[in-house]
Design an enzyme around this catalytic site. Structure first.
Site, short mmCIF file in Angstrom:
data_model
loop_
_atom_site.label_atom_id
_atom_site.label_comp_id
_atom_site.label_asym_id
_atom_site.label_seq_id
_atom_site.Cartn_x
_atom_site.Cartn_y
_atom_site.Cartn_z
N ASN A 25 -15.30 8.03 -4.28
CA ASN A 25 -15.60 7.08 -3.48
C ASN A 25 -16.57 6.15 -3.76
O ASN A 25 -17.68 6.08 -3.29
CB ASN A 25 -15.47 7.52 -1.93
N ARG A 87 -10.85 6.49 -4.10
CA ARG A 87 -10.48 5.38 -2.96
C ARG A 87 -10.67 3.90 -3.64
O ARG A 87 -11.66 3.58 -4.02
CB ARG A 87 -11.55 5.58 -1.89
N HIS A 176 -9.93 -0.05 6.25
CA HIS A 176 -10.34 1.09 7.03
C HIS A 176 -9.30 2.32 7.18
O HIS A 176 -9.13 3.05 8.07
CB HIS A 176 -11.06 1.28 8.34
N ARG A 237 -22.07 -8.66 9.20
CA ARG A 237 -21.09 -9.64 9.21
C ARG A 237 -20.69 -10.28 10.55
O ARG A 237 -20.59 -9.56 11.64
CB ARG A 237 -19.76 -8.81 8.69
N GLU A 379 -13.04 10.51 5.41
CA GLU A 379 -12.29 9.69 4.32
C GLU A 379 -12.19 10.42 3.14
O GLU A 379 -11.09 10.42 2.68
CB GLU A 379 -13.04 8.27 3.96
#
Ligand code: ADP
Length: 397
Positions: A25, A87, A176, A237, A379
């Protein structure tokens, strides 16, 4: 060749039909890795895991992603590897499910860096290095956008000129997805009901944050868009903001596009509102009366509440609200504050349950119309599960 087939990280070679999956990842400056073997019981076995940080930075743990992958292979000490799952953040229109990597796929992943520059470039560099170091075994790419390939046109189409949008692939993709897919399955297990029967809103609240409406296991709307900037307010953000703010800033402050992007990506969110991007710090400042931190938390939670209401409307019937990722799993105050006032919609949080720690758990009072759950995401395990499923690897993942 090891008994269970597959290449070893030492002798390199041979296609494997069974055995452990290495998950890589790659973030913009980090590389997480995990070697998982399909378990005989419920859980896969975690053989190795770790993370290399500050890749490419002075004093960092690796010079670049190729160097980082080399170090990961060394750390595996010649253990067998049957396949690698990588990923990748952006799969664009092309990648709607996991794909076996070849040169053409790798080029496409590099090209998709136009929408996720740091992430896709890092992933491509990691894949390139890993294919060199572990040839002869399948390398799969798994995309954060793929779970949202099911969005209906009404949800993925932006109301701009269709020709322009078509020419440049401008639409909502959503992110996501690897996490959301995993969490949806785990929530269904927790609720002891088939995924196909459940309508859920998944709130993935980490450094990046998103909300997704999932009907019967299928993503039907999601808050992130062409890029992971849209939607919820995040650590740094802005999330949703009137697009005209960019034009206005360009005119009144003469800011360049790069400067405005930097404002939106790195100087916004909680950091922009109060100077801290870590929810723990914001919470403790708010608790001691800091007004900026208090407003930052209010903005963050108000935006979540607004999306819960919107997605309740999109879904029609709502069975569960699911919190996951760093903030979602660990911040009782954010969970309670985000859902406060939604009692008339059947959404309630039990203070005692919400205050307790643990793994996957219910935090709504018994008998509530809507189940509110906390489900830890994973994940890497989701990537290993999907890789094993595509390749038909033995064991339970
Ligand atoms: P990423 O999106 O990078 O995978 P995580 O899902 O690990 O990140 O989330 C990281 C964020 O989780 C941190 O920035 C922090 O704000 C938040 N967090 C972690 N632990 C707690 C906690 N106990 N209380 C509140 N927030 C927390």
């Amino acid at each position: 060749m090891p008994e269970d087939g597959g290449a070893t990280t030492g002798d390199r070679g041979g296609a494997g039909a069974a055995g452990p999956v290495l998950v890589l990842n790659a973030g913009s400056s980090s590389l997480k890795y995990r070697l998982l073997a399909g378990g005989r019981a419920e859980e896969p076995e975690d053989l190795e895991h770790g993370q290399l940080e500050r890749i490419g930075e002075p004093g960092g743990e690796a010079a670049d992603h190729a160097d980082a992958v080399g170090q990961v292979i060394d750390r595996l000490h010649n253990r067998p590897v049957a396949a690698v799952g990588h990923r990748v953040v952006h799969g664009g229109d092309r990648f709607r499910e996991p794909v076996l990597v070849d040169d053409d796929v790798l080029t496409a992943i590099e090209e998709l860096a136009r929408w996720a520059p740091l992430h896709n470039r890092a992933a491509a560099a990691g894949i390139h290095a890993a294919r060199g170091a572990l040839p002869g075994i399948p390398h799969l790419a798994l995309f954060d956008t793929a779970f949202h390939a099911t969005l209906p046109p009404a949800a993925f189409t932006y109301a701009i000129d269709r020709e322009l949008a078509g020419e440049y692939g401008i639409r909502r993709y959503g992110f996501h997805g690897i996490s959301v897919r995993y969490v949806v399955d785990q929530a269904a297990r927790l609720l002891e009901r088939p995924v196909a029967e459940l309508n859920m809103i998944v709130l993935h609240l980490g450094n990046g944050a998103s909300a997704t409406a999932v009907a019967g296991g299928v993503s039907v709307d999601t808050s992130m868009g062409l890029t992971p900037l849209e939607g919820l307010a995040m650590g740094t953000r802005t999330g949703d903001i009137d697009p005209a703010v960019a034009f206005y800033l360009a005119r009144v402050r003469n800011l360049s596009l790069d400067q405005i992007e930097n404002q939106y990506q790195r100087q916004g969110g909680l950091a922009g509102l109060c100077g801290d991007n870590d929810v723990r710090a914001v919470q403790s400042r708010a608790a001691s009366g800091d007004r900026d931190a208090e407003l930052a938390l209010d903005v963050y939670c108000h935006r979540i509440r607004k999306y819960v209401g919107a997605y309740h409307a999109v879904l029609g019937r709502l069975d569960a609200v699911v919190f996951t990722a760093g903030v979602g799993e660990h911040s009782g105050p954010v969970r309670a504050r985000s859902l406060a006032g939604l009692e008339p919609m059947g959404i309630m949080v039990d203070p005692e349950r919400n205050g307790a720690d643990g793994g996957a758990r219910l935090i709504s009072p018994a008998g509530s119309a809507v189940s509110v759950c906390v489900v830890p995401t994973d994940e890497e395990r989701s990537i290993a599960q999907q890789t094993a499923a595509v390749l038909g690897l033995a064991g339970s993942w």
